[in-house]
Scaffold this motif. Structure first.
Motif, PDB file in Angstrom:
ATOM      1  N   LEU A 114      61.784  -6.333  40.258  1.00  0.00           N
ATOM      2  CA  LEU A 114      61.409  -7.715  40.536  1.00  0.00           C
ATOM      3  C   LEU A 114      60.904  -7.868  41.966  1.00  0.00           C
ATOM      4  O   LEU A 114      61.274  -7.103  42.860  1.00  0.00           O
ATOM      5  N   GLU A 137      62.930  -6.595  21.638  1.00  0.00           N
ATOM      6  CA  GLU A 137      62.727  -7.387  22.844  1.00  0.00           C
ATOM      7  C   GLU A 137      63.982  -7.331  23.717  1.00  0.00           C
ATOM      8  O   GLU A 137      65.087  -7.109  23.228  1.00  0.00           O
ATOM      9  N   THR A 140      66.717 -11.563  29.091  1.00  0.00           N
ATOM     10  CA  THR A 140      67.366 -11.515  30.390  1.00  0.00           C
ATOM     11  C   THR A 140      67.546 -12.914  30.977  1.00  0.00           C
ATOM     12  O   THR A 140      66.891 -13.868  30.555  1.00  0.00           O
ATOM     13  N   ARG A 142      66.742 -14.343  34.408  1.00  0.00           N
ATOM     14  CA  ARG A 142      66.007 -14.045  35.643  1.00  0.00           C
ATOM     15  C   ARG A 142      65.988 -15.293  36.501  1.00  0.00           C
ATOM     16  O   ARG A 142      65.662 -16.378  36.014  1.00  0.00           O
ATOM     17  N   THR A 152      64.004 -15.026  30.321  1.00  0.00           N
ATOM     18  CA  THR A 152      62.763 -14.260  30.331  1.00  0.00           C
ATOM     19  C   THR A 152      62.882 -13.091  29.367  1.00  0.00           C
ATOM     20  O   THR A 152      63.880 -12.368  29.382  1.00  0.00           O
ATOM     21  N   TYR A 154      61.328  -9.569  27.803  1.00  0.00           N
ATOM     22  CA  TYR A 154      60.489  -8.409  28.087  1.00  0.00           C
ATOM     23  C   TYR A 154      60.377  -7.543  26.839  1.00  0.00           C
ATOM     24  O   TYR A 154      61.150  -7.667  25.887  1.00  0.00           O
ATOM     25  N   GLU A 163      56.563  -8.382  30.786  1.00  0.00           N
ATOM     26  CA  GLU A 163      57.054  -9.715  30.438  1.00  0.00           C
ATOM     27  C   GLU A 163      56.313 -10.229  29.212  1.00  0.00           C
ATOM     28  O   GLU A 163      55.089 -10.204  29.154  1.00  0.00           O
ATOM     29  N   LYS A 164      57.072 -10.705  28.224  1.00  0.00           N
ATOM     30  CA  LYS A 164      56.491 -11.230  26.987  1.00  0.00           C
ATOM     31  C   LYS A 164      56.487 -12.756  26.937  1.00  0.00           C
ATOM     32  O   LYS A 164      55.568 -13.364  26.398  1.00  0.00           O
ATOM     33  N   THR A 166      58.645 -16.519  28.840  1.00  0.00           N
ATOM     34  CA  THR A 166      59.690 -17.071  29.703  1.00  0.00           C
ATOM     35  C   THR A 166      59.760 -18.577  29.545  1.00  0.00           C
ATOM     36  O   THR A 166      58.751 -19.217  29.203  1.00  0.00           O
ATOM     37  N   TYR A 210      61.029 -16.942  19.623  1.00  0.00           N
ATOM     38  CA  TYR A 210      59.948 -16.196  20.252  1.00  0.00           C
ATOM     39  C   TYR A 210      58.865 -15.927  19.225  1.00  0.00           C
ATOM     40  O   TYR A 210      59.129 -15.379  18.153  1.00  0.00           O
TER      41      TYR A 210
END
Length: 334
Positions: A114, A137, A140, A142, A152, A154, A163-164, A166, A210
């Motif tokens: 990060l 996936e 997280t 963040r 978020t 990923y 990153e997918k 957020t 998602y």
């Protein structure tokens, strides 16, 4: 008597592999029957109610854990690069993570670092196939040093962690969230993400789906908490199918943690609308209810606040096991 098992982490992985959710009720007909709390013998249960079986992350956070997953492209994930650059301390210290690491099913190790303006304000990543496409996936928490926390997501992009999607950051520093469950709350392929935003100051529960690089909101409600400020314990929630309809429900404490609430989704999926990409941009087809898209099956009062991991009892009477601040243990059941 079987010991309580968490839905998150390694046991969540086991339930996903089995392809079935634990049923706490045999039929939908008895799902609306009254719920109650029965005191259990506290000495029959571990101090944390649900034993933590995940391995510690070596060279990672002081309290970091490794999450494992079978099937798909990612086998393990953990945080590393401890840093004190964000002095919030929601999880009991000012040490957060600066990097995310995964090990692929093929054994290759990858990492994502990060920027210095952000941290993972979290103890372990969560691994799940969110959209039902067979790939894994990484979910997280963040946080921005100036704008607070986000959910978020990923995933792998070739040989890199990318990153997918957020929710975007809260908008104010020292505002945190805690993941409450990742399960098929809609009863369709894949899994939805439930989380409590600001669990220490009047928490709001959100359920997100998602899809195509976006997080779509399917439910929201008030008066929840799934964490004690300053505690390392993040498992104050559990997931099961309480009415046998193939959809997961969530057991999560009220904002004062003096009641256990059993919550499900009423949303009906008819389409996936294109939106702006914001977690709050789309709400699809929920029925009439007091909190958008959510249905409360029960709210059971308890004599002391919940402060330990919430477990699931599979013997009869089936239900959720909660440990309280006063040292007592209760089974919340129908």
């Amino acid at each position: 008597m079987q010991r309580a098992k968490p839905i998150m982490g390694s046991v969540f992985k086991t339930l996903r592999i089995s392809g079935a959710l634990l049923l706490l009720a045999a039929t939908a007909a008895n799902a609306q029957s009254s719920w109650q709390a029965k005191e259990l013998k506290a000495s029959d249960w571990p101090d944390e109610i649900v034993e933590e079986t995940r391995d510690e992350a070596q060279d990672g956070l002081p309290d970091g854990l490794i999450t494992e997953h079978k099937g798909g492209d990612i086998a393990r994930a953990w945080y590393a690069s401890p840093t004190e650059r964000y002095a919030h301390g929601a999880l009991g210290d000012a040490i957060e993570a600066g990097s995310l690491h995964v090990e692929t099913e093929a054994g290759k190790r990858l990492s994502l670092v990060l920027p210095r303006s952000e941290v993972f304000e979290d103890r372990y990543p969560r691994l799940a196939d969110l959209d039902g496409d067979g790939t894994v996936e990484i979910v997280t928490i963040r946080s921005s040093l100036t704008k607070g926390a986000s959910v978020t997501v990923y995933g792998l992009d070739g040989e890199a962690i990318a990153e997918k999607a957020t929710t975007g950051f809260y908008g104010r520093k020292n505002r945190w969230l805690n993941i409450a469950g990742i399960a098929p709350f809609l009863g369709i392929a894949g899994n939805e993400i439930a989380f409590v935003q600001t669990p220490h100051i009047g928490g709001d529960l959100f359920v997100l789906r998602y899809s195509r690089g976006r997080l779509i909101q399917f439910g929201a409600g008030e008066d929840f908490s799934n964490h004690v400020l300053g505690s390392h314990e993040m498992r104050l929630s559990a997931v099961a199918d309480v009415d046998g309809d193939g959809r997961a429900e969530l057991a999560v404490p009220s904002a004062d943690r003096k009641a256990l609430r059993i919550i499900g989704l009423t949303a009906k999926v008819s389409r996936v609308s294109s939106g702006s990409g914001s977690a709050n941009s789309v709400v699809i087809g929920h029925q009439n209810d007091s909190q958008g898209g959510l249905k409360e099956f029960a709210r059971v009062a308890l004599p002391s606040p919940i402060d330990k991991a919430i477990g699931i009892e599979t013997d009869r009477p089936r239900g959720f096991v909660v440990g309280l601040e006063d040292g007592s243990v209760y089974l919340v059941h129908q």
